[in-house]
Design an enzyme around this catalytic site. Structure first.
Site, short mmCIF file in Angstrom:
data_model
loop_
_atom_site.label_atom_id
_atom_site.label_comp_id
_atom_site.label_asym_id
_atom_site.label_seq_id
_atom_site.Cartn_x
_atom_site.Cartn_y
_atom_site.Cartn_z
N ARG A 19 -32.92 -25.99 7.98
CA ARG A 19 -31.91 -27.09 7.97
C ARG A 19 -30.75 -26.66 8.88
O ARG A 19 -30.40 -25.32 8.79
CB ARG A 19 -31.58 -27.45 6.65
N ARG A 74 -29.00 -33.10 9.32
CA ARG A 74 -30.00 -32.51 8.05
C ARG A 74 -31.00 -33.50 8.08
O ARG A 74 -30.61 -34.88 7.73
CB ARG A 74 -29.09 -32.42 6.96
N ASP A 114 -24.52 -27.20 -1.33
CA ASP A 114 -24.89 -27.57 -2.57
C ASP A 114 -23.55 -27.41 -3.36
O ASP A 114 -22.70 -26.56 -3.48
CB ASP A 114 -25.87 -26.55 -3.18
N ASP A 135 -27.07 -27.17 4.87
CA ASP A 135 -27.39 -27.43 3.42
C ASP A 135 -26.23 -27.09 2.63
O ASP A 135 -25.38 -26.13 2.77
CB ASP A 135 -28.53 -26.46 2.94
#
Length: 163
Positions: A95, A86, A100, A98
């Site tokens: 990307r 990344r 989160d 990712d």
């Protein structure tokens, strides 16, 4: 079997390389984090980029129980992203991976480094659809029920994939 800790939900996304393999490898790495147990994982979904460039995304959501503190968990997730190549060239750049942190128990955090609940999770079908798959009764603090929030983003293109 781990019994202590907090339940946390993590969104996974990729729109570069072998997107499906990136998601599966990241799930394995999350499950191997210290003090962390993978409780559930969604199917993979394909979605159009939302306020981002590049090709379609693969997405999923994982539910874990962890003894890691929220910031420590975030740092572990950032380390996994880095191992997957990344690079943050610009906001919302394509990307390889990712990750989160969406929710961590009932934690309400607002710092420069971490905001919980994730401030945009209620606006994203690519988060809400997989989240609803594994936790349909979940209530996002300050936002409402996941299933109700999902109806609010019905105009966003997303498709569930076979595992």
């Amino acid at each position: 079997m781990q019994t202590r800790g907090e339940d946390a939900f993590i969104a996974l996304g990729s729109n570069l390389g072998d997107r499906g393999a990136e998601i599966e490898q990241a799930l394995a790495e999350i499950a191997a984090l210290p003090g962390t147990q993978l409780l559930a994982r969604s199917s993979q979904y394909e979605s159009a980029p939302l306020q981002a460039g590049g090709g379609d995304y693969r997405n999923a959501v994982a539910q874990v129980r962890t003894t890691l503190a929220p910031l420590a968990l975030l740092h572990e997730l950032l380390d996994i992203e880095a191992r997957h190549g990344r690079v943050r060239r610009f906001v919302n750049a394509p990307r390889t991976l990712d990750l989160d942190l969406l929710l961590y128990g009932t934690a309400d955090v607002a710092s420069d480094e971490l905001v919980l609940p994730h401030p945009r999770l209620h606006l994203r079908a690519f988060v809400l659809a997989p989240l609803a798959e594994i936790a349909p009764g979940l209530v996002v603090p300050g936002r409402g029920k996941v299933l109700d929030l999902l109806r609010g983003v019905a105009d966003q293109r997303i498709a569930k994939l076979d595992r």
